[in-house]
Design a protein around this motif. Structure first.
Motif, short mmCIF file in Angstrom:
data_model
loop_
_atom_site.label_atom_id
_atom_site.label_comp_id
_atom_site.label_asym_id
_atom_site.label_seq_id
_atom_site.Cartn_x
_atom_site.Cartn_y
_atom_site.Cartn_z
N ASP A 314 5.06 -4.91 -6.23
CA ASP A 314 5.42 -6.11 -5.45
C ASP A 314 6.66 -5.85 -4.60
O ASP A 314 6.73 -6.25 -3.43
N PHE A 315 7.66 -5.17 -5.19
CA PHE A 315 8.87 -4.85 -4.44
C PHE A 315 8.55 -3.96 -3.24
O PHE A 315 9.07 -4.14 -2.14
N ALA A 316 7.70 -2.95 -3.48
CA ALA A 316 7.36 -2.01 -2.41
C ALA A 316 6.59 -2.70 -1.29
O ALA A 316 6.85 -2.47 -0.09
N VAL A 317 5.62 -3.56 -1.66
CA VAL A 317 4.86 -4.29 -0.65
C VAL A 317 5.78 -5.23 0.13
O VAL A 317 5.69 -5.32 1.37
N GLY A 318 6.68 -5.93 -0.58
CA GLY A 318 7.63 -6.81 0.10
C GLY A 318 8.51 -6.06 1.06
O GLY A 318 8.79 -6.51 2.19
N GLY A 319 8.97 -4.87 0.65
CA GLY A 319 9.81 -4.06 1.54
C GLY A 319 9.06 -3.61 2.76
O GLY A 319 9.59 -3.62 3.88
N ALA A 320 7.79 -3.20 2.58
CA ALA A 320 6.98 -2.77 3.73
C ALA A 320 6.74 -3.93 4.68
O ALA A 320 6.77 -3.76 5.91
N ASP A 321 6.50 -5.12 4.13
CA ASP A 321 6.28 -6.29 4.99
C ASP A 321 7.53 -6.63 5.78
O ASP A 321 7.45 -6.97 6.97
N ARG A 322 8.70 -6.56 5.14
CA ARG A 322 9.95 -6.85 5.85
C ARG A 322 10.20 -5.80 6.94
O ARG A 322 10.66 -6.12 8.03
N MET A 323 9.89 -4.53 6.62
CA MET A 323 10.06 -3.49 7.63
C MET A 323 9.13 -3.74 8.82
O MET A 323 9.53 -3.57 9.97
N ARG A 324 7.89 -4.17 8.55
CA ARG A 324 6.96 -4.45 9.65
C ARG A 324 7.47 -5.61 10.50
O ARG A 324 7.37 -5.61 11.73
N GLU A 325 8.05 -6.62 9.85
CA GLU A 325 8.61 -7.74 10.59
C GLU A 325 9.77 -7.29 11.48
O GLU A 325 9.89 -7.73 12.63
N MET A 326 10.62 -6.41 10.94
CA MET A 326 11.74 -5.89 11.74
C MET A 326 11.22 -5.09 12.93
O MET A 326 11.75 -5.19 14.04
N ILE A 327 10.18 -4.30 12.71
CA ILE A 327 9.62 -3.50 13.80
C ILE A 327 9.01 -4.40 14.87
O ILE A 327 9.17 -4.16 16.08
N ASP A 328 8.30 -5.45 14.44
CA ASP A 328 7.75 -6.40 15.41
C ASP A 328 8.85 -7.00 16.27
O ASP A 328 8.71 -7.11 17.50
#
Length: 494
Positions: A314-328
């Protein structure tokens, strides 16, 4: 409204001389630099001799008031006595402009912090212009002001010099000697010269006798300035030739070096923008893959994983989602930098309607109340303006207090542009951080407190800059925030 009188200013905690600094040219430049009326640029002092004597050479009423209003307002806010010398028909125009600029003119006139004097009361009080008498008048005014106030701030209109009987040679001699009088005193002056009225030969002498000039929306170090000791010397023509040739050589060399630096910086900036866009775009697919495979792992092997393993996923998925939001968001920021800003008439009421429709779910969930005043048509890029106000409205909803947020969106007409504001009653911001919040990735809260990437307000500043405007915030912790942005008036509205 700036409604302080002298006693009220002291009681309200206006800064002392030690906190504020001695009255001088730096404060005058700061007044223009930080003012929404005056839109710069303002040249810094550097090594230039900071004589407390400015001149505004204006070609319109708007240019004149854009310099005068913030200059006088700062003096009132600092607890100084402000003396304004007016022509016959200009006092009412000035008062109206000062009130639009947030000054309670009646209050400061009653307190004595602001005084109007006529040309007949000052420059022509003996019937004709006498430099010695006028210098004595100012010396007495400085002494009286500094006995009770933090200093003396003067602004004077000068079209009276064209009246019959006034010796222009005496007036230019006086202008040079004023620099010596103000030197070392808590006094600063802003003289006003109407270029459409005053002959060019007089303007030339004005330029030579004022160390600092305000012209066409810019505050300039005056490299044509000639100190009084040189201005009246017998060999002044020879010295003026040396000065002019030296200045031409120095400025040409500096201009060539500056242009070379600008070209190098523009090339570097273009490369960085392309890199940011390409890197951000190419990172999207690996992140999607990481997130997808982690979710597959959690779903297909859930029964074989213990609680810790599931938390790690869950932590890893949350981190990836936040990174994708930052990239967007970074991609969006890069598009603003690399894309073309197309300016055309844009109805701000339509922009806000679109923004509120897009935020309807957040508005309903938060119980937000949003009041919108009459909004103007501006010269802008509609897509960018929707992005700007989407960020401001979204932040007003996000950073709310315990009660449903109350948000106001309004506009105020200034000289030549509109100031649009989004106000809320939320958690506010520590004034110490009000500049930092407009930097990319600069966040004041943790992800667990408030989600976000720290790019939204940086994007707002970039959009404001693209429109030739500015953005700033007035705020206090626990008292809410007001974000204001300046935008150009639509051309067809003139």
């Amino acid at each position: 409204m700036c409604s302080f009188g002298h006693d009220e200013q002291t009681a309200a905690g206006v800064q002392t001389d030690d906190q504020r600094g001695v009255l001088g040219l730096k404060s005058g430049l700061d007044a223009l630099r930080s003012s929404p009326e005056f839109r710069g640029p303002v040249e810094s002092l550097g090594d230039h001799d900071p004589t407390e004597h400015l001149a505004v050479i204006h070609e319109s009423q708007a240019e004149r008031l854009a310099a005068v209003v913030p200059f006088m307002r700062q003096g009132i806010e600092r607890g100084e006595r402000c003396l304004y010398i007016v022509n016959d028909r200009s006092e009412s125009d000035l008062i109206e402009a000062m009130e639009r600029g947030g000054i309670d003119v009646d209050a400061v006139l009653e307190s004595g912090a602001l005084t109007f004097r006529t040309v007949e009361d000052t420059y022509l009080r003996t019937g004709t212009f006498d430099p010695d008498d006028m210098l004595e008048y100012y010396a007495d005014a400085i002494e009286a002001a500094t006995a009770e106030y933090a200093g003396l701030r003067i602004s004077a209109e000068t079209t009276w010099i064209l009246d019959e009987g006034t010796s222009l040679e005496k007036f230019m001699e006086y202008e040079s000697r004023v620099n010596e009088l103000f030197d070392g005193e808590d006094c600063i002056a802003l003289c006003q010269y109407d270029r459409d009225v005053i002959p060019a030969e007089i303007i030339c002498d004005v330029v030579r006798t004022h160390p600092h000039l305000v012209y066409d929306g810019a505050v300039c170090h005056n490299f044509y300035y000639t100190p009084p000791a040189e201005f009246f010397r017998p060999d002044s023509p020879d010295r003026e030739v040396d000065r002019m040739l030296g200045t031409l050589h120095e400025r040409t060399t500096a201009k060539v070096e500056r242009n070379e630096t600008i070209d190098a910086l523009e090339e570097s900036n273009d490369q960085l923008q392309r890199f940011a866009y390409i890197a951000s775009h190419d990172l999207q697919e690996p992140l999607r893959m990481v997130s997808s495979y982690l979710q597959l792992l959690e779903r297909n092997y859930r029964n074989e994983l213990d609680a810790d393993a599931r938390d790690y996923i869950d932590f890893a998925v949350g981190g990836a989602d936040r990174m994708r939001e930052m990239i967007d968001d970074l991609l969006e920021f890069s598009r603003i930098d690399t894309g073309e800003t197309t300016l055309e008439p844009v109805d701000c009421e339509g922009v806000i309607d679109t923004v509120l429709t897009d935020h309807q779910v957040q508005i309903e969930e938060s119980g937000a109340t949003i009041e919108t005043g009459t909004l103007p048509t501006v010269e802008g890029d509609r897509t960018q303006l929707e992005q700007l106000f989407a960020n401001l409205v979204g932040n007003a909803i996000k950073y709310r207090g315990n009660e449903p947020p109350e948000i106001e969106i309004d506009a105020t007409e200034r000289d030549g542009y509109w100031q649009l504001s989004v106000s809320d009653d939320g958690i506010g911001i520590d004034p110490e951080f009000t500049d930092q919040i407009f930097d990319v990735f600069n966040r004041l809260h943790t992800e667990t407190e408030y989600s976000g990437t720290g790019i939204g307000l940086a994007l707002c500043r970039k959009i404001a800059t693209n429109h030739g405007g500015e953005i700033w915030v007035d705020t206090e912790p626990g008292e809410g925030s007001t974000f204001s942005v300046t935008l150009p008036r639509a051309r067809h509205a003139d």
